[in-house]
Design a protein around this motif. Structure first.
Motif, PDB file in Angstrom:
ATOM      1  N   GLY A  47      97.179 -56.104 108.571  1.00 59.30           N
ATOM      2  CA  GLY A  47      96.309 -56.639 109.421  1.00 59.30           C
ATOM      3  C   GLY A  47      96.633 -57.857 109.935  1.00 59.30           C
ATOM      4  N   ALA A  48      95.885 -58.415 111.059  1.00 57.00           N
ATOM      5  CA  ALA A  48      96.218 -59.748 111.390  1.00 57.00           C
ATOM      6  C   ALA A  48      96.250 -60.762 110.632  1.00 57.00           C
ATOM      7  CB  ALA A  48      95.388 -60.249 112.584  1.00 57.00           C
ATOM      8  N   ASP A  49      95.114 -60.537 109.308  1.00 57.72           N
ATOM      9  CA  ASP A  49      94.952 -61.763 108.192  1.00 57.72           C
ATOM     10  C   ASP A  49      96.092 -61.363 107.135  1.00 57.72           C
ATOM     11  OD1 ASP A  49      94.110 -59.250 107.628  1.00 57.72           O
ATOM     12  OD2 ASP A  49      92.043 -59.803 106.869  1.00 57.72           O
ATOM     13  N   GLY A  50      96.940 -60.386 107.399  1.00 54.38           N
ATOM     14  CA  GLY A  50      97.920 -60.342 106.340  1.00 54.38           C
ATOM     15  C   GLY A  50      97.633 -59.233 105.046  1.00 54.38           C
ATOM     16  N   LYS A  51      96.200 -58.601 105.173  1.00 51.54           N
ATOM     17  CA  LYS A  51      95.837 -57.777 104.320  1.00 51.54           C
ATOM     18  C   LYS A  51      96.096 -56.392 104.756  1.00 51.54           C
ATOM     19  CE  LYS A  51      92.584 -60.916 101.973  1.00 51.54           C
ATOM     20  NZ  LYS A  51      91.407 -61.014 101.556  1.00 51.54           N
ATOM     21  N   VAL A  52      95.905 -55.323 103.754  1.00 53.18           N
ATOM     22  CA  VAL A  52      96.016 -54.077 104.053  1.00 53.18           C
ATOM     23  C   VAL A  52      94.908 -53.302 103.534  1.00 53.18           C
ATOM     24  CG1 VAL A  52      98.444 -54.124 103.836  1.00 53.18           C
ATOM     25  CG2 VAL A  52      97.181 -53.593 101.826  1.00 53.18           C
ATOM     26  N   GLU A  53      94.633 -51.965 104.219  1.00 56.47           N
ATOM     27  CA  GLU A  53      93.656 -51.295 103.766  1.00 56.47           C
ATOM     28  C   GLU A  53      93.887 -50.566 102.832  1.00 56.47           C
ATOM     29  OE1 GLU A  53      90.897 -49.260 107.117  1.00 56.47           O
ATOM     30  OE2 GLU A  53      91.994 -47.567 105.985  1.00 56.47           O
ATOM     31  N   VAL A  54      92.958 -50.308 101.865  1.00 54.03           N
ATOM     32  CA  VAL A  54      93.192 -49.287 100.688  1.00 54.03           C
ATOM     33  C   VAL A  54      91.729 -48.902 100.347  1.00 54.03           C
ATOM     34  CG1 VAL A  54      94.935 -50.658  99.326  1.00 54.03           C
ATOM     35  CG2 VAL A  54      92.605 -51.251  98.785  1.00 54.03           C
ATOM     36  N   PRO A  55      91.724 -47.645  99.495  1.00 52.54           N
ATOM     37  CA  PRO A  55      90.380 -47.120  99.276  1.00 52.54           C
ATOM     38  C   PRO A  55      89.624 -47.836  98.225  1.00 52.54           C
ATOM     39  CG  PRO A  55      92.075 -45.496  98.971  1.00 52.54           C
ATOM     40  CD  PRO A  55      92.620 -46.794  99.233  1.00 52.54           C
ATOM     41  N   ARG A  56      88.250 -47.902  98.575  1.00 47.03           N
ATOM     42  CA  ARG A  56      87.286 -48.863  97.608  1.00 47.03           C
ATOM     43  C   ARG A  56      87.263 -48.233  96.344  1.00 47.03           C
ATOM     44  NH1 ARG A  56      81.124 -50.987  98.724  1.00 47.03           N
ATOM     45  NH2 ARG A  56      81.025 -52.308  96.848  1.00 47.03           N
ATOM     46  N   TRP A  57      87.262 -46.635  96.354  1.00 45.39           N
ATOM     47  CA  TRP A  57      87.100 -46.162  95.189  1.00 45.39           C
ATOM     48  C   TRP A  57      88.134 -45.258  94.383  1.00 45.39           C
ATOM     49  CZ3 TRP A  57      82.704 -48.287  93.563  1.00 45.39           C
ATOM     50  CH2 TRP A  57      82.019 -48.677  94.756  1.00 45.39           C
ATOM     51  N   ARG A  58      88.268 -45.285  93.417  1.00 46.34           N
ATOM     52  CA  ARG A  58      89.506 -44.496  92.814  1.00 46.34           C
ATOM     53  C   ARG A  58      89.357 -42.903  92.837  1.00 46.34           C
ATOM     54  NH1 ARG A  58      92.136 -45.569  86.742  1.00 46.34           N
ATOM     55  NH2 ARG A  58      93.765 -43.598  86.756  1.00 46.34           N
ATOM     56  N   HIS A  59      87.895 -42.486  92.299  1.00 50.54           N
ATOM     57  CA  HIS A  59      87.558 -41.361  92.457  1.00 50.54           C
ATOM     58  C   HIS A  59      86.015 -41.026  92.651  1.00 50.54           C
ATOM     59  CE1 HIS A  59      89.113 -37.305  90.734  1.00 50.54           C
ATOM     60  NE2 HIS A  59      87.840 -37.125  90.371  1.00 50.54           N
ATOM     61  N   ALA A  60      85.468 -40.078  93.152  1.00 45.56           N
ATOM     62  CA  ALA A  60      84.149 -39.864  93.090  1.00 45.56           C
ATOM     63  C   ALA A  60      83.626 -38.348  92.427  1.00 45.56           C
ATOM     64  CB  ALA A  60      83.707 -39.716  94.650  1.00 45.56           C
ATOM     65  N   LEU A  61      82.453 -38.461  91.941  1.00 45.75           N
ATOM     66  CA  LEU A  61      82.073 -37.463  91.283  1.00 45.75           C
ATOM     67  C   LEU A  61      80.468 -37.075  91.763  1.00 45.75           C
ATOM     68  CD1 LEU A  61      82.800 -37.920  87.408  1.00 45.75           C
ATOM     69  CD2 LEU A  61      84.229 -36.439  89.112  1.00 45.75           C
ATOM     70  N   ILE A  62      80.366 -35.973  92.391  1.00 37.11           N
ATOM     71  CA  ILE A  62      79.076 -35.589  93.139  1.00 37.11           C
ATOM     72  C   ILE A  62      78.335 -34.579  92.388  1.00 37.11           C
ATOM     73  CG2 ILE A  62      77.691 -34.874  95.196  1.00 37.11           C
ATOM     74  CD1 ILE A  62      80.193 -35.905  96.919  1.00 37.11           C
ATOM     75  N   ASN A  63      77.313 -34.774  92.076  1.00 34.60           N
ATOM     76  CA  ASN A  63      76.500 -33.738  91.128  1.00 34.60           C
ATOM     77  C   ASN A  63      74.974 -33.455  91.646  1.00 34.60           C
ATOM     78  OD1 ASN A  63      76.375 -32.536  88.106  1.00 34.60           O
ATOM     79  ND2 ASN A  63      74.347 -33.434  88.370  1.00 34.60           N
ATOM     80  N   ILE A  64      75.070 -32.023  92.136  1.00 32.75           N
ATOM     81  CA  ILE A  64      73.917 -31.692  92.889  1.00 32.75           C
ATOM     82  C   ILE A  64      73.604 -30.162  92.496  1.00 32.75           C
ATOM     83  CG2 ILE A  64      73.814 -33.207  94.945  1.00 32.75           C
ATOM     84  CD1 ILE A  64      75.294 -31.039  96.377  1.00 32.75           C
ATOM     85  N   ALA A  65      72.526 -29.829  92.510  1.00 29.96           N
ATOM     86  CA  ALA A  65      72.034 -28.515  92.096  1.00 29.96           C
ATOM     87  C   ALA A  65      72.001 -27.629  93.287  1.00 29.96           C
ATOM     88  CB  ALA A  65      70.636 -28.461  91.640  1.00 29.96           C
ATOM     89  N   HIS A  66      73.442 -27.437  94.081  1.00 26.44           N
ATOM     90  CA  HIS A  66      73.476 -26.528  95.099  1.00 26.44           C
ATOM     91  C   HIS A  66      73.855 -25.181  94.316  1.00 26.44           C
ATOM     92  CE1 HIS A  66      75.843 -24.362  97.750  1.00 26.44           C
ATOM     93  NE2 HIS A  66      75.572 -25.072  99.131  1.00 26.44           N
ATOM     94  N   PRO A  67      73.374 -24.193  94.677  1.00 28.83           N
ATOM     95  CA  PRO A  67      73.156 -22.997  93.936  1.00 28.83           C
ATOM     96  C   PRO A  67      74.685 -22.374  93.601  1.00 28.83           C
ATOM     97  CG  PRO A  67      71.600 -22.716  95.755  1.00 28.83           C
ATOM     98  CD  PRO A  67      72.209 -23.816  95.903  1.00 28.83           C
TER      99      PRO A  67
END
Length: 669
Positions: A198-218
């Motif tokens: 970017g213009a500020d010399g920074k680069v975009e990276v994911p904020r999270w390494r891994h995501a776990l979603i736990n829901i009672a979908h059948p």
């Protein structure tokens, strides 16, 4: 004409067009649950009739656990902007009447995301900060530290709240190039793969390494696990994803854009992470997504179809798979069709074709594996229980001959018979010392097998590999370092197999001797086949060797990256070796339990014979009463054997999805 909604599909807000994958998976879940119940009830029936030894009980417990907890993982892999998240929405979450996974233009899934169900955990989204990559622990260890994850509670009955929460997997952070390099997202040697500055010399990276979603979908409750992966750059930066999670998926759905076909980055993901030389590609499905972009009012439907067919054939040829494995789909139109119950649009989207391939391919394979495990276990169970019944039948026959021989004999003959039985009992008790000595030798050899397959041996191998990878100039010989490690691991398995063969030979000779001396009917259990774990090692090695040969040699110059790869390897190997140890332990338990059961039955036989003599001495009518009792017991043994045959045959032969209620029959038994 609108399609009617199908039963068993998660549908919190109204009707939706049914899908074959949802229906088939629903049936798969019902089959597994009912089969697990039938196994549990059969186990109780066997225990009630004293036909269940410790080894068979353990086999039943494992099989029941496998039935209840069996997971089917489907991994969705694509470069960004291929419509991957939209496809997940269309196949699994259309019942919510809206998008649940973020699926806007551009990159949406920034971190690997697993959707599953764990009854012990409340509905939530857990997110592992990207900064954990700077620490040595592998992902498997982070899973055991829930306090290190950011948690967002979920309301499964509120689609809007779910969708808003799931947006978090798209979050990014902006870091310096040095920070990006430390996290594995910036490489000076491969500038074409680096994110934009970017213009500020920074680069975009994911904020999270891994995501776990736990829901009672059948579908998730019934054992489905969905793995949603980000694009090439993120896949390559996370070794555990490439060498552990994706290779262990039961099916991989690889998504391409129909208008572009196989691009350079698509081909890189396919070759570097999804397929390797000599590997069976049957579990790989390729989706040509966004075919609706080719629907053109200026072309006739046949012309449009011809374009799609050409793109399909070209993609199959480039990827080296069968034409049937490439499925053209419009996930966006399929989702719209399901939301609006539009059967005509659903057919045009060709989404049902993909769902049919998933249901018959993935679920057919899983059911085949489970049914094979059922058949093997039930056959073992029937053999063991049948052997116990034969021992009872033989003992009853011996008692019958003994008692009929006493008819018309005087008191002194009967007293002499009692003394003879008591002497036999004393002689048998002396045999315990011989059996104890045999077990001591058996356990000594067994400890050698446990050492070869134990955690300490594996840790030593991982330490040697880590040391080798830290040597100057090793990067050119990294494949050889891995090959040597796997050669030693395979040699250890072969030594364990040789030692188990010695134990098997000893058991065979000992059992034959005990059968001859004491009239037992001991039969050595089947020796564990450790060769199949060698095949597991081959698969693990293949995934690592593939990963090492695709430009990651430069990454391996960083000690922390090499360490992370070795830890990922250790995680996968631990599963293999724990399974091998489990087989050996079960084999040992089968031999010990069989011997214990026959010793126990012989002691009971002595007690019953002495009791019969005592009753005959006390009353003249005792002899005839005892003979009638034995005849009754013989009839009971025959009835038990018939019921055992009926129940076990029913377990093996019942087709999946057609299992009737087990409880009434078993209770009647």
């Amino acid at each position: 004409m609108k399609a009617q909604p199908s039963p068993g599909i998660f549908n919190p807000t109204g009707d939706s067009v049914g899908t074959s994958f949802n229906e088939q998976f629903d049936q798969h879940g019902v089959w597994r649950r009912e089969f697990a119940l039938r196994l549990k009830l059969l186990s109780e029936w066997l225990k009630d009739h004293e036909l269940l030894d410790a080894a068979v009980e353990e086999r039943l417990r494992r099989l029941e656990g496998q039935m209840r907890s069996d997971k089917v993982m489907v991994a969705f892999v694509a470069e960004f902007s291929r419509g991957k998240s939209e496809l997940i929405n269309a196949v699994f979450f259309a019942g919510y009447k809206r998008r649940i996974m973020p699926a806007s233009a551009g990159r949406t899934t920034m971190c690997p995301t697993e959707l599953g169900y764990d009854a012990e955990v409340p509905p939530c989204l857990r997110l592992l900060p990207i900064e954990t990559r700077l620490q040595p622990q592998p992902l498997m260890e982070w899973r055991l530290a829930p306090e290190k994850w950011t948690r967002v509670d979920l309301d499964v009955n509120d689609p809007a709240q779910l969708a808003q929460a799931f947006e978090k997997v798209s979050e990014v952070s902006y870091v310096t190039k040095e920070e990006a390099k430390a996290l594995g997202f910036w490489h000076d040697d491969t500038p074409e793969d680096n994110p934009l500055v970017g213009a500020d010399g920074k680069v975009e990276v994911p904020r999270w390494r891994h995501a776990l979603i736990n829901i009672a979908h059948p579908l998730l409750k019934q054992g489905l696990v969905i793995l949603d992966t980000p694009g090439l750059n993120a896949i390559g930066a996370e070794p555990e994803l490439t060498v552990n999670l994706i290779p262990q998926a039961h099916a991989v759905v690889f998504i391409l854009a129909a208008d572009t076909g196989v691009t350079k980055s698509d081909l890189a993901i396919w070759r570097e992470h999804l397929i390797s030389e000599g590997e069976d590609t049957a579990s790989r499905l390729v989706v040509l997504n966004k075919i609706d972009t080719m629907w053109d009012s200026l072309n006739t439907p046949s012309q449009v179809q011809a374009q799609i067919d050409r793109q399909r054939a070209t993609s199959a040829e480039i990827l080296g798979i069968r034409l049937e494995q490439v499925i053209p789909v419009s996930s966006q139109k399929g989702l719209v069709a399901k939301v609006n119950n539009d059967a005509e649009l659903l057919a045009a989207s060709q989404l049902p074709v993909l769902e049919h391939a998933l249901s018959h391919g993935v679920l057919g394979q899983r059911q085949s594996i489970l049914r094979s495990a059922v058949a093997a276990t039930v056959s073992e169970l029937r053999s063991e229980a049948g052997r116990a019944l034969n021992i009872r039948r033989r003992d009853l026959a011996e008692q019958m001959l003994e008692l009929k021989g006493l008819r018309g004999k005087n008191t002194s003959v009967i007293r002499h018979m009692r003394l003879r039985i008591e002497q036999e009992q004393r002689d048998f008790d002396v045999s315990g010392a011989k059996i104890h000595a045999v077990r001591s030798v058996h356990l000594k050899l067994l400890r050698e097998v446990f050492t070869l397959l134990g955690t300490a041996s594996m840790k030593e191998e991982m330490a040697q590999l880590t040391h080798a990878l830290r040597q100057p100039g090793i990067k050119l010989g990294v494949r050889r370092a891995y090959s040597l490690t796997f050669d030693r691991l395979r040699e250890g398995l072969r030594k364990a197999q040789t030692t188990s063969g010695e134990i098997q030979s000893m058991l065979t000779g000992t059992f034959r001797q005990l059968n001859a001396e004491y009239g037992f009917s001991l039969q050595p259990p089947k020796e564990p086949d450790l060769a199949r774990f060698e095949r597991d090692l081959d698969l693990v090695e293949r995934s690592h060797q593939q990963y090492l040969g695709v430009g990651n040699a430069l990454r391996l110059a960083q000690p922390e990256f090499a360490d992370r790869l070795v830890r990922a390897l250790a995680t996968r190997l631990r599963v293999v070796y724990e399974s091998a140890l489990g087989e050996v332990e079960l084999w040992n338990k089968a031999a010990a339990a069989q011997l214990d059961a026959q010793l126990r039955e012989r002691r009971r036989n002595f007690a019953r014979r002495l009791e019969a003599i005592e009753r005959i001495q006390q009353a003249a009518s005792g002899l005839d009463d005892r003979i009638l009792e034995i005849e009754s017991h013989e009839k009971s043994v025959d009835e038990l054997e018939a019921k055992l045959t009926e129940l076990t045959a029913h377990l093996i032969s019942t087709p999946a999805g057609e299992i009737p209620d087990a409880e009434p029959q078993l209770q009647a038994a």
